[in-house]
Structure formats: C-alpha cells, structure tokens
Design an enzyme around this catalytic site. Structure first.
Site, mmCIF file in Angstrom:
data_model
loop_
_atom_site.group_PDB
_atom_site.id
_atom_site.type_symbol
_atom_site.label_atom_id
_atom_site.label_comp_id
_atom_site.label_asym_id
_atom_site.label_seq_id
_atom_site.Cartn_x
_atom_site.Cartn_y
_atom_site.Cartn_z
ATOM 1 N N LYS A 123 1.001 -1.219 -0.089
ATOM 2 C CA LYS A 123 0.072 -0.122 -0.022
ATOM 3 C C LYS A 123 1.169 1.241 0.066
ATOM 4 C CE LYS A 123 -3.628 -2.618 2.048
ATOM 5 N NZ LYS A 123 -4.351 -3.289 3.493
ATOM 6 N N GLN A 178 -4.765 -2.036 9.680
ATOM 7 C CA GLN A 178 -4.427 -3.333 9.040
ATOM 8 C C GLN A 178 -4.944 -4.401 10.047
ATOM 9 O OE1 GLN A 178 -3.297 -3.980 5.798
ATOM 10 N NE2 GLN A 178 -4.057 -5.951 6.013
ATOM 11 N N ASP A 211 -10.916 1.976 3.595
ATOM 12 C CA ASP A 211 -11.092 0.578 3.420
ATOM 13 C C ASP A 211 -12.723 0.449 3.352
ATOM 14 O OD1 ASP A 211 -9.006 -1.212 3.290
ATOM 15 O OD2 ASP A 211 -8.700 -1.270 5.493
#
Ligand code: NAD
Length: 292
Positions: A52, A96, A119
């Site tokens: 990312k 994450q 997200d």
C-alpha cells in the site's frame, strides 16, 4: 481463456491517479495523504501494508506508516485513531486487520471517522452501499467491480455465485453485484460453510467469486464451461523449492479451472493489486471531498 491481469490494470490505474494528483496539486497544493496503522509483526500484514505504501509513492500520494508493537492496548489504539480522525493532513487511513486477540476489531472499526474510512468497513459506509448511496466501497469488492468494468465483462442478467460471506469480501460483493448498476444487475447466490451442496450452486454460476481462504478449494468439476472466475483467496502453502519456503495460491485450482473458464484472475497478480488500487481510489475521493 483470458487472464484478468490485476497487476497490469493496477499499474495503469496508478498512472491515471498520478495524473489526477498532479492536477489537484497544481490547482490547490494539496496531495492526497493515506495513513496505515500496523500492529504486531505478522509477515502477511506487513507485506500488505508495504504494498500500500509503495503504491502511494508510485501514484504521488503522501503516506504515513504507524507501526506499533503487539502489546499495544485497545485504548492506546483508539487514541491513535482519534488523532488520525482529527488530523487535517490525513485524508484517509486504515487499520490493517487482523488485530491481536485482546483488541476488539468492531470497536476499532466503529472508532474510525466514516469520512476517512477508505477501507469502507464502517457500518455508515456499508449502510450507504446497501442503499446505493455514494460511499467508500470496501476495497476488495470495489477492486473486483473495477476489474469487471475495465475488462468489459457483461454482468447484467448473469448468475453470480459468491463463495464466502465475510463482512469485508463475500457479503459486500454479493450486494454490489445485485445492485441496479453497471457492473451489477446480477442474480446473486451467496454461499458459505453451511451451504448444503456448494458444487451444485457453483456449477450454475456465470460469474464465480471465491473468497474462502482454503487453498485450491474450487476445482473444474465445480465450474460451468465459460464461467468468469474471480479468485480472492491468498493462501500460503509450504514449498521447499522457493527461497522463502512457501508460495501463494488462491481458493481456486488454477491449472484445473483455467481449462473451463472464459476469464480468470491469477494468484498472485489478480485481486490483490486491485484491492490496493481501490484503497487509493477511495483515498483520492476522500481528498477531493475535503476540498470540494
Ligand atoms: P473469512 O475467513 O473472514 O471468511 C471465509 C468465509 O468462507 C466464511 O464466510 C465462511 O463461511 C466461508 N467458508 C469457509 N469454509 C467454507 C467451506 N468449506 N465452504 C464454503 N464456504 C466456506 O475470509 P475473508 O477475509 O473473506 O478472506 C477469504 C480469502 O480471501 C482469504 O484467503 C484471504 O486471505 C483472502 N483475501 C484476499 C484479499 C485480496 O486483496 N486478494 C482481500 C481480503 C481477503
């Protein structure tokens, strides 16, 4: 059979994003900024976050990595999230997953400001998605929708079977493909671990999406001739012939199923890079919303 090259498409979209970033920068000096919070030292999570950050660099975004030890308390993590929510320099951020057992993932997701939830996991964004309202779409399903769109794969009126009903992949995927949109307008069957005969369902699929987490679960006998196969699974299997001692395989037996498929994503190089791309598309959207 045509390979759906997620890696190649991700590179193409990265350049498109880069030119948009340059335009925004020239107009008002702003640069989209993504932060990632990484807890613990899981090699898989570290590798996802690295990808990312690397994509951010390639697309001209700013990135910030906040790395904390596994021993962080839930309240310390919630404080970091609050700081990120309030930090005007950050357009969007991710935490994450998975998190250590002593931290409640749901609490963490709920603490993220939906306007920075790139997200797309916050219930506000999920709720808007269900109602067809503008929102941040969950990154993996958004990446898959983008692949279907860019490859010109017809979805309207098709029967799509999704295997796996997780909150981050299977369930949102089933909703997006059944929405009145393009891609979309599918008739969707959502299958899971309690489905009586998975093969009977998957053999009826024009589009099959596998998101289970079991290596090579889907074999050719479970697939209709000419089906479009999207393999979300990322599984590490031991392989002594590789330097790192393992290789990545999907939830679909590639060699077996590719003989019957019309289009198919490989693992690695399929859905994975498109998940990162979708995250960046959401971050650019967050940056634009802030300045509009
Ligand atoms: P999860 O573990 O949260 O959910 C798995 C789902 O599979 C569950 O809904 C369960 O009901 C279903 N399932 C389990 N066993 C089954 C069986 N025998 N038959 C039918 N259904 C069964 O997983 P997840 O987070 O959705 O991830 C699934 C896979 O996708 C994993 O390999 C994960 O690493 C991968 N993944 C990849 C990306 C990407 O960017 N490519 C993103 C997220 C997840």
């Amino acid at each position: 059979m045509k390979i759906i090259d997620g890696k190649g498409l991700a590179e193409k979209i990265k350049l498109e994003l880069k030119s948009e970033v340059e335009q925004i920068r020239a107009e008002n000096g702003n640069i989209p900024h993504l932060a990632a919070v990484l807890i613990g030292d899981s090699p898989a999570s570290a590798s996802y976050v690295r990808n990312k950050v690397r994509f951010c660099e390639g697309a001209g975004f700013e990135s910030t990595l906040i790395k904390k030890d596994e021993s962080i308390t839930e309240s310390e993590l919630l404080e970091i999230i609050q700081d990120l929510n309030e930090n005007d320099d950050i357009n969007g951020f991710i935490v994450q997953l998975p998190l250590p057992d002593h931290i409640d993932e749901h609490k963490v997701t709920m603490a993220i400001d939906p306007k920075k939830d790139v997200d797309g996991f916050h219930p506000t964004n999920i709720g808007k998605m269900v109602q067809g309202l503008d929102s941040f779409l969950p990154a993996t399903p958004y990446g898959i929708m983008t692949m279907l769109e860019r490859y010109g794969i017809e979805t309207s009126g098709k029967h799509c079977v999704v295997v796996g009903r997780s909150n981050i992949v299977g369930t949102p995927m089933s909703i997006l493909l059944s929405r009145k949109s393009n891609p979309g307008n599918c008739t969707v069957t959502l299958t899971h671990s309690r489905t009586k005969d998975i093969g009977e369902e998957t053999r009826r699929a024009d589009i099959l999406i596998a998101a289970i987490g079991i290596p090579n679960f889907v074999c050719a006998g479970m697939v209709k001739e000419g089906a479009v196969i999207i393999d979300v699974g990322i599984n590490r299997v031991e392989d002594d012939t590789r330097k790192r001692g393992y290789r990545l395989v999907g939830d679909v037996d590639y060699d077996d199923v590719s003989k019957k498929a019309s289009f198919m994503t490989p693992v690695p190089g399929g859905v994975g890079p498109m998940t990162v791309t979708a995250l960046m598309m959401n971050t650019l959207k967050a940056a634009k919303l802030k300045t509009s």
